[in-house]
Scaffold this motif. Structure first.
Motif, PDB file in Angstrom:
ATOM      1  N   GLY A 115       8.523  -9.934  20.525  1.00 59.69           N
ATOM      2  CA  GLY A 115       7.905  -9.589  19.235  1.00 59.69           C
ATOM      3  C   GLY A 115       7.454  -8.135  19.192  1.00 59.69           C
ATOM      4  N   PRO A 116       6.903  -7.726  18.052  1.00 59.90           N
ATOM      5  CA  PRO A 116       6.466  -6.340  17.861  1.00 59.90           C
ATOM      6  C   PRO A 116       5.219  -6.031  18.694  1.00 59.90           C
ATOM      7  CG  PRO A 116       5.732  -7.690  16.032  1.00 59.90           C
ATOM      8  CD  PRO A 116       6.599  -8.580  16.883  1.00 59.90           C
ATOM      9  N   LYS A 117       5.021  -4.754  19.011  1.00 58.91           N
ATOM     10  CA  LYS A 117       3.872  -4.356  19.835  1.00 58.91           C
ATOM     11  C   LYS A 117       2.942  -3.381  19.128  1.00 58.91           C
ATOM     12  CE  LYS A 117       4.441  -6.969  23.234  1.00 58.91           C
ATOM     13  NZ  LYS A 117       3.645  -8.179  22.930  1.00 58.91           N
ATOM     14  N   LYS A 118       3.519  -2.523  18.273  1.00 57.44           N
ATOM     15  CA  LYS A 118       2.691  -1.553  17.533  1.00 57.44           C
ATOM     16  C   LYS A 118       3.143  -1.580  16.084  1.00 57.44           C
ATOM     17  CE  LYS A 118       2.106   1.421  21.563  1.00 57.44           C
ATOM     18  NZ  LYS A 118       2.326   2.776  22.128  1.00 57.44           N
ATOM     19  N   VAL A 119       2.256  -2.059  15.234  1.00 57.14           N
ATOM     20  CA  VAL A 119       2.694  -2.441  13.890  1.00 57.14           C
ATOM     21  C   VAL A 119       1.861  -1.764  12.802  1.00 57.14           C
ATOM     22  CG1 VAL A 119       3.028  -4.428  12.352  1.00 57.14           C
ATOM     23  CG2 VAL A 119       3.408  -4.684  14.820  1.00 57.14           C
ATOM     24  N   LEU A 120       2.562  -1.261  11.806  1.00 57.82           N
ATOM     25  CA  LEU A 120       1.900  -0.752  10.602  1.00 57.82           C
ATOM     26  C   LEU A 120       2.176  -1.745   9.473  1.00 57.82           C
ATOM     27  CD1 LEU A 120       0.549   1.395   8.762  1.00 57.82           C
ATOM     28  CD2 LEU A 120       2.817   2.480   8.570  1.00 57.82           C
ATOM     29  N   VAL A 121       1.112  -2.235   8.840  1.00 61.90           N
ATOM     30  CA  VAL A 121       1.278  -3.142   7.700  1.00 61.90           C
ATOM     31  C   VAL A 121       0.703  -2.448   6.455  1.00 61.90           C
ATOM     32  CG1 VAL A 121       0.813  -5.413   6.708  1.00 61.90           C
ATOM     33  CG2 VAL A 121       1.094  -5.177   9.188  1.00 61.90           C
ATOM     34  N   ILE A 122       1.563  -2.233   5.473  1.00 61.74           N
ATOM     35  CA  ILE A 122       1.156  -1.592   4.219  1.00 61.74           C
ATOM     36  C   ILE A 122       0.981  -2.718   3.190  1.00 61.74           C
ATOM     37  CG2 ILE A 122       1.833   0.115   2.471  1.00 61.74           C
ATOM     38  CD1 ILE A 122       3.838   1.116   4.861  1.00 61.74           C
ATOM     39  N   GLY A 123      -0.272  -2.936   2.775  1.00 69.06           N
ATOM     40  CA  GLY A 123      -0.599  -4.117   1.952  1.00 69.06           C
ATOM     41  C   GLY A 123      -1.073  -5.244   2.857  1.00 69.06           C
ATOM     42  N   ALA A 124      -2.006  -4.894   3.779  1.00 65.23           N
ATOM     43  CA  ALA A 124      -2.340  -5.762   4.911  1.00 65.23           C
ATOM     44  C   ALA A 124      -3.520  -6.692   4.680  1.00 65.23           C
ATOM     45  CB  ALA A 124      -2.640  -4.887   6.134  1.00 65.23           C
ATOM     46  N   SER A 125      -4.125  -6.680   3.507  1.00 65.31           N
ATOM     47  CA  SER A 125      -5.426  -7.338   3.376  1.00 65.31           C
ATOM     48  C   SER A 125      -5.404  -8.735   2.772  1.00 65.31           C
ATOM     49  CB  SER A 125      -6.352  -6.448   2.534  1.00 65.31           C
ATOM     50  OG  SER A 125      -5.720  -6.100   1.319  1.00 65.31           O
ATOM     51  N   THR A 126      -4.310  -9.086   2.094  1.00 65.27           N
ATOM     52  CA  THR A 126      -4.226 -10.412   1.469  1.00 65.27           C
ATOM     53  C   THR A 126      -2.774 -10.901   1.534  1.00 65.27           C
ATOM     54  OG1 THR A 126      -3.823  -9.438  -0.717  1.00 65.27           O
ATOM     55  CG2 THR A 126      -6.107 -10.002  -0.208  1.00 65.27           C
ATOM     56  N   LEU A 130       3.219  -4.331  -0.451  1.00 63.16           N
ATOM     57  CA  LEU A 130       2.357  -3.976  -1.579  1.00 63.16           C
ATOM     58  C   LEU A 130       2.688  -4.818  -2.805  1.00 63.16           C
ATOM     59  CD1 LEU A 130       2.259  -0.063  -1.614  1.00 63.16           C
ATOM     60  CD2 LEU A 130       0.616  -1.649  -0.616  1.00 63.16           C
ATOM     61  N   ALA A 131       1.674  -5.195  -3.543  1.00 67.24           N
ATOM     62  CA  ALA A 131       1.863  -5.770  -4.870  1.00 67.24           C
ATOM     63  C   ALA A 131       0.810  -5.123  -5.748  1.00 67.24           C
ATOM     64  CB  ALA A 131       1.692  -7.281  -4.850  1.00 67.24           C
ATOM     65  N   SER A 132       1.264  -4.407  -6.758  1.00 69.68           N
ATOM     66  CA  SER A 132       0.327  -3.639  -7.571  1.00 69.68           C
ATOM     67  C   SER A 132       0.821  -3.578  -9.010  1.00 69.68           C
ATOM     68  CB  SER A 132       0.211  -2.217  -7.009  1.00 69.68           C
ATOM     69  OG  SER A 132      -0.517  -1.396  -7.890  1.00 69.68           O
ATOM     70  N   PRO A 133      -0.094  -3.554  -9.961  1.00 72.34           N
ATOM     71  CA  PRO A 133       0.333  -3.399 -11.350  1.00 72.34           C
ATOM     72  C   PRO A 133       0.563  -1.942 -11.763  1.00 72.34           C
ATOM     73  CG  PRO A 133      -2.020  -3.886 -11.256  1.00 72.34           C
ATOM     74  CD  PRO A 133      -1.534  -3.840  -9.838  1.00 72.34           C
ATOM     75  N   ARG A 134       0.183  -0.991 -10.920  1.00 71.01           N
ATOM     76  CA  ARG A 134       0.369   0.411 -11.301  1.00 71.01           C
ATOM     77  C   ARG A 134       0.594   1.311 -10.096  1.00 71.01           C
ATOM     78  NH1 ARG A 134      -4.808  -1.093 -11.785  1.00 71.01           N
ATOM     79  NH2 ARG A 134      -4.330  -2.093 -13.744  1.00 71.01           N
ATOM     80  N   ARG A 135       1.204   2.449 -10.368  1.00 71.56           N
ATOM     81  CA  ARG A 135       1.440   3.430  -9.298  1.00 71.56           C
ATOM     82  C   ARG A 135       1.416   4.825  -9.887  1.00 71.56           C
ATOM     83  NH1 ARG A 135       7.305   4.973  -7.224  1.00 71.56           N
ATOM     84  NH2 ARG A 135       6.826   6.504  -5.598  1.00 71.56           N
ATOM     85  N   ILE A 194      10.141  -0.711 -12.263  1.00 71.73           N
ATOM     86  CA  ILE A 194      10.881  -0.299 -11.059  1.00 71.73           C
ATOM     87  C   ILE A 194      10.104   0.784 -10.303  1.00 71.73           C
ATOM     88  CG2 ILE A 194      12.984   0.843 -10.220  1.00 71.73           C
ATOM     89  CD1 ILE A 194      14.502  -0.551 -12.535  1.00 71.73           C
ATOM     90  N   ALA A 195       9.507   1.701 -11.056  1.00 66.96           N
ATOM     91  CA  ALA A 195       8.744   2.784 -10.405  1.00 66.96           C
ATOM     92  C   ALA A 195       7.563   2.215  -9.609  1.00 66.96           C
ATOM     93  CB  ALA A 195       8.248   3.785 -11.443  1.00 66.96           C
ATOM     94  N   VAL A 196       6.974   1.117 -10.089  1.00 66.28           N
ATOM     95  CA  VAL A 196       5.805   0.549  -9.397  1.00 66.28           C
ATOM     96  C   VAL A 196       6.232  -0.372  -8.252  1.00 66.28           C
ATOM     97  CG1 VAL A 196       3.724  -0.873  -9.638  1.00 66.28           C
ATOM     98  CG2 VAL A 196       4.396   0.660 -11.505  1.00 66.28           C
ATOM     99  N   MET A 197       7.129  -1.317  -8.546  1.00 67.09           N
ATOM    100  CA  MET A 197       7.432  -2.377  -7.574  1.00 67.09           C
ATOM    101  C   MET A 197       8.831  -2.255  -6.943  1.00 67.09           C
ATOM    102  SD  MET A 197       4.816  -4.341  -6.963  1.00 67.09           S
ATOM    103  CE  MET A 197       5.448  -5.920  -6.334  1.00 67.09           C
ATOM    104  N   GLY A 198       9.562  -1.190  -7.254  1.00 65.12           N
ATOM    105  CA  GLY A 198      10.864  -0.972  -6.631  1.00 65.12           C
ATOM    106  C   GLY A 198      10.726  -0.377  -5.240  1.00 65.12           C
ATOM    107  N   GLY A 199      11.819   0.206  -4.749  1.00 61.47           N
ATOM    108  CA  GLY A 199      11.851   0.616  -3.342  1.00 61.47           C
ATOM    109  C   GLY A 199      11.466   2.058  -3.039  1.00 61.47           C
TER     110      GLY A 199
END
Ligand code: NAD
Ligand code: NA
Length: 397
Positions: free
Chosen positions: A40-51, A139-144, A194-199
């Protein structure tokens, strides 16, 4: 203070620190019960890690693979007499448990779409971990606000082309009604979503991490998508949010190019429909989830975020075969999409009304999951007791 749930529609305005801690502890226990994840992974960055899925990813990496984790999120601490957000208290509990287990865990609270938070995160990786071998983008967000142009985009949840009418439920009251949603009027609604929830932001993260030299050889990165049943296609997969998911999925190829010289790989994992703060905002979906829960629980194949993410790590991301579909995606929505499951949900969908919803759906399970998101309705917690709204996230103090 004494903290009780206060809701407005699909939003809960209060969160319970000890209840959120209970939620996190239960997820940790589940991951531990499944044993160590091989390689498994050893050093991990999670973006959107709180819920939601991001928190469950962080817990799976830490307690399933002894990983050091850095979590990025956008949450509010409590102030005297006013509780903070659930993600804040989840993180406080996660860090406490990680520290007890001898695991590195630090967190960054701010706008992940910004260059500034990316910079801060890179500095922290350099200082403490050197490099990361897994980047989870959840990430899940209504705006960016776009970091290069300053343009503020707002996403919309609308069908495209045709008017959409279907059943929906107010999950508080159980009242089933028809909802009618107008299609987007302007192409800009699609582009903004797309600008908010795309890649693009996922790509920006990987570009910046790579340029800073903080991606380990063989690095993996994963972002989350959803498909779901035909009955939600107009509002989800073929709607504005679906266009953003298409864009996110197409970004895999771009990121794979970026990671080639690091022997890295990127994935989109299509996850199951679950109650999270984000999904409760989508019309029609909560009713679908209530029926889906009923069917999947009866068949003994129900999973929550933590079961999904533990399985994603153990049986897909770090297994010898990630079992990609014809479009190159990981599918941990496999059980949701099983033909027998979908056939039963479709049958119930046609039948469901205000009168029979409590018996033919798992609306009660939906509600419980919703309140659990905010730390409420856990057995063993006395909600009439004083609670510490000032609970801190250790690493952000
Ligand atoms: P969630 O609302 O539980 O989590 C969102 C996370 O993003 C939180 O940690 C929040 O703090 C963080 N966040 C939001 N805006 C931010 C910002 N500007 N800066 C930093 N952090 C920010 O949502 P979730 O349901 O776990 O969704 C995560 C991903 O999973 C999304 O891509 C979603 O589409 C996908 N997904 C969800 C479902 C579902 O049914 N819930 C199913 C499949 C895929
Ligand atoms: Na998340």
């Amino acid at each position: 203070m004494i903290i009780q749930p206060r809701t407005r529609g699909f939003i809960c305005l209060t969160s319970h620190p000890e209840g959120c801690a209970e939620n996190v502890k239960k997820q940790i226990e589940y991951v531990k019960s499944k044993g160590q994840i091989n390689n498994g992974p050893k050093k991990v960055l999670v973006i959107g890690a709180s819920t939601g899925f991001g928190l469950a990813s962080r817990i799976s990496a830490a307690f399933g693979s002894d990983a050091a984790t850095i979590g990025v999120f956008f949450e509010k601490p409590g102030t005297a007499g006013r509780p903070g957000t659930a993600g804040w208290y989840n993180t406080a509990a996660f860090e406490t448990e990680a520290t007890k287990a001898g695991l590195y865990a630090k967190s960054i609270n701010g706008d992940a779409f910004s260059d500034e938070i990316k910079k801060q995160t890179i500095e922290l990786i350099k200082q403490d971990l050197g490099q990361v071998d897994l980047v989870v983008y959840s990430l899940a967000s209504p705006r960016r606000t776009h970091p290069k142009t300053g343009v503020a985009y707002a996403s919309v949840l609308k069908p495209i082309g045709e008017h959409f009418t279907n059943k929906t439920v107010d999950f508080h009251t159980g009242v089933v009604t028809n909802i009618s949603i107008d299609p987007v009027k302007e192409q800009s609604d699609i582009d903004n979503t797309i600008a908010v929830m795309g890649g693009e932001d996922w790509k920006f993260w990987i570009e910046d991490l790579k340029a800073a030299g903080v991606l380990a050889d063989g690095v993996k990165t994963v972002a989350y998508s959803y498909i779901g049943p035909e009955l939600t296609y107009p509002i989800y997969r073929n709607g504005t949010i679906g266009m953003a998911k298409n864009d996110l999925e197409a970004t895999v190829a771009t990121i794979n190019d970026l990671l080639k010289d690091k022997n890295g790989v990127s994935y989109v994992s299509v996850n199951k429909a679950l109650v999270t703060q984000s999904s409760s905002a989508i019309p029609v979906v909560p009713l679908y989830i209530s029926l889906l829960y009923k069917v999947m629980k009866e068949k003994g194949i129900h999973e929550g975020c933590i079961e999904q993410m533990q399985r994603l790590f153990a049986e897909r991301l770090y297994a010898t075969d990630a079992q990609l579909d014809s479009e190159g995606r990981i599918r941990v929505d496999d059980l949701e999409m099983r033909e027998d499951v979908q056939a039963e949900v479709a049958k119930l969908w046609a039948e469901v009304t205000t009168e029979n919803i409590e018996s033919i759906s798992d609306l009660a399970g939906y509600r419980k999951d919703f309140f659990n998101l905010f730390g409420f309705e856990f057995e063993g917690i006395d909600y009439n007791q004083e609670s510490d709204e000032l609970t801190q996230v250790e690493s952000i103090k």
